[in-house]
Design a protein around this motif. Structure first.
Motif, short mmCIF file in Angstrom:
data_model
loop_
_atom_site.label_atom_id
_atom_site.label_comp_id
_atom_site.label_asym_id
_atom_site.label_seq_id
_atom_site.Cartn_x
_atom_site.Cartn_y
_atom_site.Cartn_z
N ARG A 441 54.04 0.25 11.37
CA ARG A 441 54.60 0.09 12.54
C ARG A 441 54.26 1.31 13.63
O ARG A 441 53.87 2.22 13.12
CB ARG A 441 56.03 -0.11 12.83
N GLU A 442 54.34 1.20 14.85
CA GLU A 442 53.96 2.53 15.67
C GLU A 442 55.10 3.33 15.89
O GLU A 442 56.07 2.67 16.01
CB GLU A 442 53.50 1.89 17.05
N ASN A 443 54.93 4.52 15.53
CA ASN A 443 56.07 5.73 15.80
C ASN A 443 55.77 6.23 17.10
O ASN A 443 55.36 5.88 17.98
CB ASN A 443 55.84 6.61 14.71
N ASP A 444 56.98 6.95 17.46
CA ASP A 444 57.09 7.50 18.66
C ASP A 444 55.94 8.46 19.32
O ASP A 444 56.20 8.70 20.42
CB ASP A 444 58.60 8.43 18.83
N LYS A 445 55.23 8.79 18.40
CA LYS A 445 53.92 9.44 18.85
C LYS A 445 52.75 8.47 19.04
O LYS A 445 51.53 9.07 19.40
CB LYS A 445 53.63 10.59 17.67
N GLY A 446 52.98 7.18 18.72
CA GLY A 446 51.79 6.37 19.08
C GLY A 446 51.19 5.98 18.16
O GLY A 446 49.99 5.63 18.25
N ASN A 447 51.38 6.82 16.82
CA ASN A 447 50.54 6.51 15.77
C ASN A 447 51.20 5.29 14.77
O ASN A 447 52.43 5.21 14.79
CB ASN A 447 50.62 7.66 14.83
N MET A 448 50.34 4.76 13.97
CA MET A 448 50.61 3.81 13.05
C MET A 448 51.06 4.33 11.70
O MET A 448 50.45 5.20 11.27
CB MET A 448 49.60 2.62 12.76
N GLU A 449 52.20 3.97 11.07
CA GLU A 449 52.88 4.58 10.17
C GLU A 449 53.41 3.67 9.05
O GLU A 449 53.91 2.64 9.57
CB GLU A 449 54.10 5.54 10.44
N PHE A 450 53.02 3.80 7.80
CA PHE A 450 53.47 2.78 6.75
C PHE A 450 54.78 3.32 6.44
O PHE A 450 55.19 4.36 5.62
CB PHE A 450 52.44 2.99 5.64
N TYR A 451 55.99 2.48 6.70
CA TYR A 451 57.17 2.70 6.53
C TYR A 451 58.00 2.32 5.07
O TYR A 451 58.94 2.38 4.99
CB TYR A 451 57.94 2.30 7.66
N GLY A 452 57.15 1.26 4.43
CA GLY A 452 57.84 0.78 3.26
C GLY A 452 57.15 1.40 1.91
O GLY A 452 57.49 0.57 0.83
N ARG A 453 56.79 2.47 1.81
CA ARG A 453 56.22 3.11 0.83
C ARG A 453 57.28 3.94 0.11
O ARG A 453 57.23 5.07 0.23
CB ARG A 453 54.90 4.01 1.17
#
Length: 488
Positions: A441-453
């Motif tokens: 998902r997109e984080n508050d900095k506008g970058n995509m982050e993998f959050y289920g790892r």
């Protein structure tokens, strides 16, 4: 040898005997319970999926013509399903299994050999109508379906078997003997690997091309419970395996063969945790390809289990696919294969005093080998004798159907749903971990982050991940209208 009675002659025999003796004849189903058939009867079998693996499943279930194949269902009879039509020329032909099961009333049992996404809905539809079922591996497309079918088999009192034919390999008894002897000591680690996928995987989904759809393919029926999508080449009849809407990847293809060996011999239950990592493809520098609709090119999965009577300690099981295999154990000579020939597929069961090495448990030679730290070795045969196809896995199911639910033959099956359901859940837990790993998902900095790892904690009794709610969406799936497990 006494000739088996046909349906009409059997009815006349019962009628005449009753008139002659003037006594009440108790129906066979009352004597034997639900699903009972006298051993002399011919079972009426139908196939859902008559081509590919389905062709051998229904052929083996017919037991060289001993049983009666009354109907065949396939979404494309122009392909390999033609051989089933030629083998069983009297069978009625259908494209929709629902129509077949609602139309042909004398079906006793069905083989289900479709793509993975149809296993659960087709089995539920058949079982709801009191049919015994033989379902290809993996038993289902997701964990929720496996739990549902396992309970449904008990409630409907039907005889079931999953199509991991190596479960009927008698050489598994040798592996069980080594484990039961206690010679390995505490068993704390199992390593499993495969060279799958051997089909396109890790790439973008092919683009739809409705104009190229084969005339004889019923595409809507092939999609079944999956979302509506225009005809897309290179999915039917085989390459669907790499796409989550239809397949279950390398784990679904051979996990029920490989994981079966330690799961069975070590008497494992639900895993307590799962975590994974996957192979990444870079088509552009610093920009990894991202195709969450499909399985990755390779993966490494770790599952944790509580101690059992067979392990005497908590157990870690690892799975690797895409050709990644574990390190060569020091105890096994460096020039020897691990697992099967070429070390392409295999299982290593590690104990404090030695290791067991075996091949994939399908119809390949199991090649079981025991290596002890004191130098003692014991090897099973390199070449196996198979007096009947696939160790009689389908024939034993047929015999159990005829003997009835709860019979000795039923209890003797090696992969009825009481066993195959929980084991399939372990296989599919690996895919749940993979799909969670790929969430972003997109984080508050506008970058995509993998959050289920993260390491996922599993409550098997309640069928849920307890520390990452978004992972629970993969316990089940969204069904297209008219195709859910409840639409039976």
């Amino acid at each position: 040898m006494k000739k088996p009675l046909t349906s009409s002659s059997r009815r006349n025999f019962v009628k005449n005997t009753a008139l002659a003796s003037s006594i009440f004849i108790v129906p066979r189903h009352v004597l034997g319970g639900p699903g009972f058939l006298a051993p002399s009867d011919r079972l009426n079998i139908a196939a859902i999926g008559a081509g590919g693996k389905g062709a051998s499943d229904i052929a083996n279930a017919s037991v060289n013509g001993r049983e009666n194949v009354v109907a065949l269902c396939d979404v494309d009879f122009s392909g390999s399903a033609k051989q089933s039509v030629e083998r069983f020329p009297k069978a009625k032909l259908f494209n929709d299994y629902r129509e077949m099961l609602d139309t042909v009333k004398d079906i006793d049992a069905v083989t289900i050999s479709t793509p993975d996404h149809v296993h659960g809905p087709a089995a539920a539809y058949a079982m709801e109508r009191g049919k015994h079922v033989y379902v290809q591996k993996p038993m289902t497309h997701n964990i929720s379906e496996a739990r549902m079918l396992t309970q449904m088999a008990r409630d409907k009192q039907v005889v079931t078997q999953m199509g991991n034919q190596g479960a009927s390999n008698p050489l598994l008894g040798l592996v069980q003997k080594w484990v039961d002897s206690g010679a390995l000591g505490r068993i704390t680690k199992v390593e499993i690997w495969t060279n799958r996928p051997v089909w396109p995987q890790g790439n973008a989904m092919p683009q739809p091309d409705p104009a190229s759809k084969p005339d004889d393919l019923f595409w809507d029926l092939w999609l079944g419970p999956a979302p509506m999508r225009p005809y897309t080449p290179n999915l039917h009849p085989f390459n669907w395996r790499g796409w989550w809407d239809y397949g279950t990847g390398a784990l679904g293809d051979v996990g029920c063969h490989l994981i079966d060996i330690p799961y069975r011999t070590l008497k494992l239950g639900y895993p307590t945790a799962a975590e994974c990592s996957v192979g990444t493809v870079f088509s552009q520098m610093w920009n990894p390809d991202y195709h969450p609709e499909g399985c990755p090119p390779s993966s490494f999965i770790t599952l944790n289990y509580e101690a059992t009577d067979k392990t005497a300690a908590p157990l870690t099981m690892t799975w690797s696919d895409g050709g990644i295999r574990p390190s060569h154990p020091e105890i096994i000579p460096a020039d020897s294969d691990i697992g099967g020939p070429g070390s392409y597929n295999g299982v290593l069961i590690h104990g404090e005093h030695g290791v067991i090495s075996t091949n994939i448990n399908d119809s390949s030679p199991l090649t079981p080998k025991l290596y002890m730290s004191n130098g003692v070795t014991e090897f099973g045969p390199e070449v196996e004798e198979m007096p009947e196809p696939e160790y009689g896995h389908q024939r034993k199911w047929v015999d159990a159907c005829k003997a009835g639910f709860g019979s000795e033959e039923h209890q003797g099956l090696t992969s009825s749903f009481d066993y195959a359901g929980p084991m399939t859940e372990t296989v599919l837990m690996g895919n749940l971990a993979i799909r969670s790993y790929m969430l972003r998902r997109e984080n508050d900095k506008g970058n995509m982050e993998f959050y289920g790892r993260k390491k996922l904690l599993w409550d098997g009794d309640n069928m849920e991940i307890t520390n990452f709610e978004d992972a629970n969406q993969f316990v089940t799936r969204t069904y297209r209208e008219g195709w859910s497990m409840q639409d039976v």
